[in-house]
Structures are given as structure tokens and as C-alpha cells.
Scaffold this motif. Structure first.
Motif, mmCIF file in Angstrom:
data_model
loop_
_atom_site.group_PDB
_atom_site.id
_atom_site.type_symbol
_atom_site.label_atom_id
_atom_site.label_comp_id
_atom_site.label_asym_id
_atom_site.label_seq_id
_atom_site.Cartn_x
_atom_site.Cartn_y
_atom_site.Cartn_z
ATOM 1 N N LEU B 300 0.841 -1.194 0.000
ATOM 2 C CA LEU B 300 0.000 0.000 0.000
ATOM 3 C C LEU B 300 0.877 1.246 0.000
ATOM 4 O O LEU B 300 2.055 1.195 0.348
ATOM 5 N N ASN B 301 0.285 2.347 -0.401
ATOM 6 C CA ASN B 301 0.990 3.616 -0.352
ATOM 7 C C ASN B 301 0.665 4.294 0.982
ATOM 8 O O ASN B 301 -0.506 4.553 1.284
ATOM 9 N N GLU B 303 1.123 7.270 2.114
ATOM 10 C CA GLU B 303 0.514 8.602 2.061
ATOM 11 C C GLU B 303 -0.991 8.483 1.811
ATOM 12 O O GLU B 303 -1.799 9.180 2.422
ATOM 13 N N SER B 304 -1.358 7.569 0.911
ATOM 14 C CA SER B 304 -2.787 7.365 0.649
ATOM 15 C C SER B 304 -3.478 6.726 1.850
ATOM 16 O O SER B 304 -4.632 7.033 2.153
ATOM 17 N N PHE B 307 -4.111 9.461 4.123
ATOM 18 C CA PHE B 307 -5.162 10.307 3.570
ATOM 19 C C PHE B 307 -6.543 9.712 3.847
ATOM 20 O O PHE B 307 -7.521 10.440 3.995
ATOM 21 N N GLY B 308 -6.576 8.399 3.902
ATOM 22 C CA GLY B 308 -7.842 7.725 4.148
ATOM 23 C C GLY B 308 -8.191 7.598 5.620
ATOM 24 O O GLY B 308 -9.147 6.910 5.961
ATOM 25 N N GLN B 325 10.328 14.786 1.535
ATOM 26 C CA GLN B 325 9.761 13.752 0.679
ATOM 27 C C GLN B 325 10.463 12.412 0.890
ATOM 28 O O GLN B 325 10.061 11.399 0.335
ATOM 29 N N ARG B 371 -9.845 -0.559 1.208
ATOM 30 C CA ARG B 371 -10.242 0.312 0.091
ATOM 31 C C ARG B 371 -9.087 0.479 -0.898
ATOM 32 O O ARG B 371 -9.276 0.372 -2.115
ATOM 33 N N LEU B 372 -7.885 0.739 -0.369
ATOM 34 C CA LEU B 372 -6.733 0.921 -1.256
ATOM 35 C C LEU B 372 -6.407 -0.370 -1.996
ATOM 36 O O LEU B 372 -6.045 -0.342 -3.173
ATOM 37 N N LEU B 375 -8.619 -0.797 -4.898
ATOM 38 C CA LEU B 375 -8.357 0.145 -5.984
ATOM 39 C C LEU B 375 -7.191 -0.273 -6.863
ATOM 40 O O LEU B 375 -7.004 0.274 -7.951
#
Lengths: 132, 380
Positions: B300-301, B303-304, B307-308, B325, B371-372, B375
Motif C-alpha cells: 500500500l501507499n 501517504e494514501s 489520507f484515508g 519527501q 479500500r486501497l 483500488l
């Protein structure tokens, strides 16, 4: 002003688990990260009937893919004229997030061109492009 | 921190204890403790009471403690001030130290100092023997943090200190993350220079301390401009901050059951998260401080994932470097890939964290991860 967070909450153009890959599908990647965008298009009467995405990566990547699908499905515009800067401006992406916009546009346009090349009868065609 | 959100970022900072805030408010009227008049003497008395409290908590006497603006300044004063009078020689430290240690040591390295950068094991711990192995006759500083701020890995400070007892090198320990959770005794652990911070233990930000071994006179001040703190840290003291630090330390003593309770909560959290596919724990429960759980959500990412989780206050790594970064250098030092490091979350609990909050956090993270995963494109 649309924010990434607001779009991220819905991601309405994500392809559901039970939705098959449609007539033209293309992926875009970037050497800048392991992010990937896949966009699938279905056509009707010579135009885009639906656009769906799947993606792995940052919120910017997911949101850019979602925005590009919305544009393709509801914009009524020629997707081949879409620029990454259009996506970046719409989502207020920072300069460092530009690869996300480029991937979304590359995947969308590659899928569209794939459909143009092979015709509407060929299903589940796939190709991968790399975004610099 | 809104009422609806769940705060699991106590390694970044802790909410100020209401008792501490009340005592600070009462101390706001105090005069300059350097003033000779009665109001100044009253302020100085309160400052010295606080000094005795904080120093005593780590087994030191009042005269061994210098007030600083926080652990970063204390680290800089220990490292740069401790070596200022010496010709470039050799330093031993770990790659997983806080930037407040790494950056001043890199500054010394640019000035000609040789540095041995130790690599921890997969659990984040640097074995005491590995710390001692590269120590040479001209080693002037050994700097090892007590508890890592990202993984919670606990270093065996006492073992290192014992073995350095007969060596002239200064032994510096950043204890910002351990003060609230683990016992510290500067003498029993053989520490020469100990950096502390108030805001990691429900005290105010902006105040810390450097505690020195008795009789240590090698330090050079980094700033000049007054004789406060025996000339080692000039500048008007902030009595309300100092009083707040001492109040926070006293509250640690009142809440002595917190480490065991929070450790159990942390394991409850892991029990929930470990059911998520691909999750990997960074660190071992027996060798991490009670309050930190670091996990990699492989594939998984990060950052996402963050975000979730809008209702969950967690971080991907150190708050002190989150503006960059770069993925976590701490996790990469443990052998995680760049992608794995980016897919990691640090969840840090506090003494006010509840079971209900942990259960809600597990549910939110599980949903966001699912969810990720849904996707993601199928494998090409």
C-alpha cells in the motif's frame, strides 16, 4: 476550489470489484515512483460511455486518475487534447505531484488510442506506457 | 486535536496535562529569576525546586541539570559543546538516531571528525557489543538514543554505559522518548550527557534539559550573552515552562501504572492490525517502549493510507522530518525498502488512550487498507 482530500473521499470513477475490464484499457507508470494508473473505457455510438480507473500510489495519483475518468465520461471533450496541466490545475497539484497528472493523462489517451487502433469490437486490449 | 479525532501521535507531542497547565498558568506571573529583588528570588526558588524535581527523576542532583529549549538544543549542546575543545577524532553513533543528533555529528564530520555509523538489527536495536566494538583510543563521543522515536526500539543504555565506564569518550543519550516510559538513572546507566524534553511527557513544548555527569566540566556554550545556567546556556529562563516541566515529571510519578497499561493497549492494537493482509511489525514487542507501534502495510501507499484516515492522528515517521519527501531513514536502516518505508505508519499511544479509541483506530485502518487494496490494478 476542489481539494485532493474531497475527491479522495469519494473516488467515484474507481472500477468496482465486479466491473469487468472494458473495451480499451491502458496503464501508465512513472520512473519517479512505483505508482501506476490503469484506465478502462467503454464506448457507445463512437463516444466514451464510461471511464473507470484502478491505481496504486499517492493521493495525487488516485485523484488524478479519478478526475481524468470524470473528464472523459462527462466532459464531452476530445480526450486527446487533455493536458497534464489541466489535471494539475483542476486538482491544485503541486509541482512535485505532476507525475500523477501525467500518468492519468497518459493512461486515458493510451486507452483511447487503443480503441481507435483496434476498433470497438476488440475487447480487453491492454498496453502499458511509461510517464517521464 | 478535535473531539472526534483519535490522537495516536504521542511520540510527536503529548497533550498537555491539565494539572501541568494549571501550574504553568499560576507561574506566568513570576519575575526574572536572575533578578536580585524579592520577586526574582521567588522565581529563582521555583526554578530551583523544578530543577531538583527533574534532575532527581533521572537520579541526578540539581547542579547537574541545565535548562534548554528542548531535547534538540540539549543534544546540540552535548555534542557540539562537548567536543568543542577537542581536535577532530572519532565518534560512534547509530544511523537511526534523531536528526537532532545526526545533524550536529554530520557537521562535525564535515570538520574532519571520523564517524562510525552503526546499523541496527532488524528489530531496531543496536547490540551493546556492536556499539563498543568500533570504540578506539581516540573515540571522543558515543551517542546512542534510549528509545527510537519512530520504532520505539529500546537500546541497552546501562550495558553500553558500564562498558564505557573506563573510556574517556563522552557517552551521550537522547532520552526524549523514554522519559515518560522507562526508568532512567544517569549514574547507574553510566551516562555522561542526557537530553530530555518536556512535551513528550505531557509537559509544555519549548523546554528541555541537559543533565550532565557530576564533575563534567568539558562543555562549551553554543550561545553567548549572559551568565545564566552557569554560563552554559545564557538567556533569561522561562519560569512557567520550567515549572511546567517539573509538574509533568511529578505527574509521571503519579501515573506510574501508565507504562504497563499502555503496553497492553499497544499489543491490543497490534492484535487488531495484524489481521490486515501484508502488515509487518517494525520492531519486537519485548524490545520496544510501551507507547510506539510501527507497522509496514506492504503493497500500500502510506501517504494514501494516511489520507484515508482523516479521523486518526498518526504519522508516517518522525514529525521532525515529515516535511520532506524522503522515506524514513530509520526504517531503511532496519532493512525496509524505500517502498516499504513509505508504506509504514507510526502509531504512538499516550496515557489517556482508551480501548475504545484503539478499537476504532483498528477499524478505520482496516477499512482504509481494504479500500486501497480494492483500488489496485491486477498484476500486469
Amino acid at each position: 476550489m476542489e481539494t485532493l482530500r474531497a475527491r479522495f473521499e469519494t473516488l467515484r470513477w474507481a472500477r468496482g470489484a465486479d466491473e469487468p475490464i472494458t473495451e480499451a484499457t491502458a496503464r501508465a507508470t512513472t520512473p519517479a515512483s512505483d505508482d501506476v494508473v490503469e484506465i478502462s473505457l467503454r464506448f457507445c455510438d463512437g463516444g466514451i460511455e464510461s471511464a473507470r480507473f484502478r491505481a496504486h500510489g499517492s493521493p495525487a495519483t488516485l485523484c488524478a486518475a479519478d478526475w481524468a475518468c470524470e473528464y472523459a465520461e462527462t466532459g464531452g471533450a476530445d480526450v486527446l487534447t487533455l493536458c497534464a496541466t489541466d489535471v494539475a490545475e483542476a486538482l491544485h497539484l503541486a509541482r512535485i505531484q505532476m507525475p500523477a497528472a501525467l500518468m492519468a493523462v497518459d493512461a486515458l489517451q493510451a486507452a483511447y488510442r487503443r480503441w481507435q487502433d483496434v476498433g470497438a469490437q476488440e475487447h480487453q486490449s491492454q498496453q502499458t506506457v511509461s510517464t517521464v | 486535536m478535535s473531539d472526534q479525532s483519535i490522537y495516536l501521535d504521542h511520540a510527536a507531542t503529548t497533550p498537555i496535562d491539565p494539572v501541568v497547565a494549571e501550574q504553568m498558568a499560576q507561574a506566568l506571573h513570576l519575575a526574572n529569576p536572575a533578578s536580585a529583588h524579592s520577586a526574582g528570588r521567588l522565581a529563582a526558588e521555583r526554578v530551583e525546586q523544578a530543577r531538583a524535581t527533574v534532575a532527581g527523576h533521572v537520579g541526578a542532583a540539581s547542579e547537574q541539570l541545565i535548562w534548554t529549549s528542548g531535547a534538540t538544543e540539549a543534544d546540540n549542546l552535548a555534542i557540539l559543546g562537548g567536543l568543542a575543545q577537542q581536535a577532530p577524532a572519532h565518534i560512534v553513533t547509530a544511523r537511526t538516531e534523531h536528526k537532532a543528533v545526526l545533524d550536529p555529528i554530520r557537521q562535525l564530520e564535515r570538520g574532519g571528525w571520523r564517524v562510525t555509523w552503526l546499523k541496527p538489527g532488524a528489530d531496531g536495536v543496536v547490540a551493546a557489543a556492536d556499539v563498543l566494538a568500533p570504540v578506539q583510543a581516540d573515540t571522543r563521543l558515543v551517542s546512542v538514543m534510549h528509545v527510537n522515536n519512530e520504532t520505539g526500539a529500546v537500546q541497552d543504555i546501562a550495558a553500553i554505559g558500564r562498558q564505557l565506564a573506563d573510556h574517556p569518550a563522552l557517552f551521550h543519550v537522547d532520552a526524549a522518548q523514554s522519559l515518560a516510559w522507562l526508568p532512567i538513572d544517569i549514574n547507574a546507566m553510566g551516562i555522561d550527557l542526557l537530553a530530555l524534553s518536556a512535551h513528550k511527557c505531557h509537559g509544555p513544548p519549548g523546554i528541555g534539559a541537559l543533565v550532565m555527569r557530576r564533575g563534567l566540566v568539558r562543555l562549551r556554550p553554543l550561545m553567548h550573552g549572559g551568565g545564566q545556567e552557569r554560563g552554559l546556556r545564557p538567556g533569561t529562563l522561562a519560569p512557567h515552562q520550567i515549572v511546567g516541566f517539573a509538574a509533568a515529571v511529578r505527574r509521571l510519578q503519579v501515573c506510574a501504572d501508565a507504562p504497563d497499561r499502555v503496553r497492553a493497549l499497544r499489543e491490543h492494537l497490534w492484535a487488531g492490525l495484524s489481521r490486515i493482509s501484508g502488515v509487518i511489525r517494525n520492531g519486537q514487542p519485548q524490545s520496544t517502549a510501551p507507547h510506539i507501534l510501527n507497522a509496514t502495510f506492504a503493497g500500500l501507499n502510506g501517504e494514501s493510507l494516511l489520507f484515508g484516515l482523516p479521523g486518526l492522528m498518526v504519522s508516517q515517521g518522525s514529525a521532525c522530518t515529515s516535511g520532506g519527501q524522503e522515506s524514513s531513514y530509520v526504517l531503511r536502516a532496519l532493512g525496509r525498502s524505500d517502498a516499504e518505508a513509505r508504506a509504514s505508519l507510526r502509531l504512538s499511544l499516550g496515557r489517556t488512550t482508551t480501548v475504545a479509541e484503539i478499537d476504532a483506530a483498528v477499524a478505520q485502518i482496516s477499512n482504509a487498507a481494504a479500500r486501497l487494496t480494492a483500488l489496485q490494478p491486477e498484476a500486469a
